[in-house]
Design an enzyme around this catalytic site. Structure first.
Site, PDB file in Angstrom:
ATOM      1  N   GLU A   1      -5.200   4.347   6.197  1.00  0.00           N
ATOM      2  CA  GLU A   1      -5.076   3.956   5.152  1.00  0.00           C
ATOM      3  C   GLU A   1      -4.708   5.298   4.376  1.00  0.00           C
ATOM      4  O   GLU A   1      -4.318   5.736   3.245  1.00  0.00           O
ATOM      5  CB  GLU A   1      -5.401   3.109   4.108  1.00  0.00           C
ATOM      6  CG  GLU A   1      -4.721   2.833   2.891  1.00  0.00           C
ATOM      7  CD  GLU A   1      -5.552   1.245   2.138  1.00  0.00           C
ATOM      8  OE1 GLU A   1      -5.593   1.632   0.654  1.00  0.00           O
ATOM      9  OE2 GLU A   1      -5.916   0.395   2.971  1.00  0.00           O
TER      10      GLU A   1
ATOM     11  N   SER B   1     -11.152   1.010   2.867  1.00  0.00           N
ATOM     12  CA  SER B   1     -10.472   0.382   3.832  1.00  0.00           C
ATOM     13  C   SER B   1      -9.929   1.414   4.422  1.00  0.00           C
ATOM     14  O   SER B   1      -8.464   1.619   4.020  1.00  0.00           O
ATOM     15  CB  SER B   1      -9.317  -0.853   3.675  1.00  0.00           C
ATOM     16  OG  SER B   1     -10.213  -1.865   3.552  1.00  0.00           O
TER      17      SER B   1
ATOM     18  N   ARG C   1       1.057  -1.193   0.046  1.00  0.00           N
ATOM     19  CA  ARG C   1      -0.419  -0.175  -0.390  1.00  0.00           C
ATOM     20  C   ARG C   1       1.124   0.924   0.181  1.00  0.00           C
ATOM     21  O   ARG C   1       0.332   2.438   0.712  1.00  0.00           O
ATOM     22  CB  ARG C   1      -1.386  -0.355   1.484  1.00  0.00           C
ATOM     23  CG  ARG C   1      -2.309  -0.885   1.497  1.00  0.00           C
ATOM     24  CD  ARG C   1      -3.322  -0.931   0.297  1.00  0.00           C
ATOM     25  NE  ARG C   1      -3.777  -2.274  -0.288  1.00  0.00           N
ATOM     26  CZ  ARG C   1      -3.597  -3.125  -0.339  1.00  0.00           C
ATOM     27  NH1 ARG C   1      -2.386  -3.277  -1.556  1.00  0.00           N
ATOM     28  NH2 ARG C   1      -4.350  -4.496  -0.803  1.00  0.00           N
TER      29      ARG C   1
END
Length: 351
Positions: free
Chosen positions: A343, A238, A161
């Protein structure tokens, strides 16, 4: 400066999937790559703070907004061979086009909101696939060198990520080029839940259209496909990344989980560079935060379909959302000693 819109004090709520955020001091829209480069260059020359916004799907903006110029990247389209896509192009529309053309490589990333240019920045991934596996190169406006250059994938520093582009404003992604397969088949299915849905063994390649439909069905069931009528999709996807526990700390963390949850519990964990990756959603649920867990005044909550998404139930503020995020983060840490990290990009706000 050639732009299609200039507005002062424009609310940013309508430009984030969370529908949160205060006003921008100035807001401009660039519809061509040339306009985008010219706009950013002129703003940099003027010493103006700049916030680049595409689909706003991975963005949390504070209630005070942004004291500078927001540049909305509205470039669209892709090349005749489908392999190069403009940064502002809606991601899922592009994925759908590649699938319709019988090209494989992106089908497991179906249904992800946002624009194509953001995908290499945070190495977007889902259902066992990451864009790093198929990115060939990007075209980038280097704001320090003041020039456009092509950056190959091996210089992007991809990891879970993230990439060398995340957390920096030194470059503007203008387009992305992908390696796609023309045999009509998906990448090998690597995610157990997707394999079960498709009724195949792990490692199997299936027709790209079948993989896309299965992924979309799974995402809809978790409230991860945008729907203006469904507040479970008023989210940034998320909110927390799956935590990676250093190898030396794994025994301690697993012992703590066993003490809290039960010694016979099967803790979902996956190999990761330098340690073990745990499931953030699993930890959140075992820390006492069920689906639909409410935040301040019920204006925000965990999704009723997936505990990893923090959602705006209508009338919320960014402060409401962050209060819930802190509650969840702190609850997981107090219970298991594992720290969760957000995130999305946080602008003019912090956890």
């Amino acid at each position: 400066m050639s732009i299609v819109e200039t507005v002062d004090r424009k609310s940013l709520r309508e430009y984030t999937t969370l529908r949160l955020g205060g006003p921008a001091r100035r807001f401009v829209v660039a519809e061509t790559t040339e306009d985008l480069v010219t706009t950013v260059r002129e703003l940099d020359d003027a010493g103006e703070p700049v916030l680049l916004v595409g689909g706003g799907s991975n963005l949390v903006i504070g209630d005070d907004g942004f004291d500078g110029t927001v540049v909305r990247i509205a470039t669209t389209g892709w090349s005749d061979d489908f392999r190069t896509v403009a940064a502002g192009q809606d991601w899922d529309a592009y994925v759908a086009a590649t699938v319709a053309a019988g090209l494989g490589g992106l089908e497991c990333l179906s249904g992800i909101p946002g624009c194509a240019g953001a995908t290499p920045i945070q190495n977007v991934g889902a259902y066992g696939c990451e864009v790093s596996q198929v990115v060939e190169s990007i075209e980038l406006y280097d704001r320090r060198a003041r020039k456009v250059r092509t950056v190959p994938a091996d210089e992007l520093g991809f990891a879970y990520r993230t990439s060398v582009l995340k957390g920096t404003d030194s470059g503007v992604v203008l387009s992305v080029r992908f390696r796609l397969f023309d045999d009509g088949l998906s990448v090998p299915v690597r995610y157990a839940e997707l394999a079960r849905t498709l009724g195949v063994e792990l490692g199997t390649r299936v027709p790209v259209s079948e993989a896309r439909e299965a992924v979309l069905a799974l995402r809809r069931g978790k409230g991860m496909v945008l729907d203006a009528r469904d507040h479970d999709t008023w989210s940034a996807g998320s909110f927390f990344t799956n935590p990676i526990v250093a190898e030396a700390d794994v025994p301690r963390v697993l012992a703590r989980i066993a003490e809290v949850v039960g010694e016979d519990v099967n803790v979902p964990r996956y190999p990761a560079d330098g340690g073990v990756k745990l499931s953030a959603a699993w930890l959140i649920e075992r820390a006492g935060f069920a689906k639909g867990h409410p935040g301040p005044g019920g204006r925000v909550s965990l999704s009723t379909k997936h505990t990893l998404a923090l959602t705006n139930r209508g009338g919320a503020t960014t402060a409401d959302l962050l209060a819930l995020a802190r509650q969840v983060r702190d609850g997981v840490y107090e219970r298991f000693g594992v720290e969760l990290h957000p995130e999305p990009l946080l602008v003019n706000c912090a956890l």
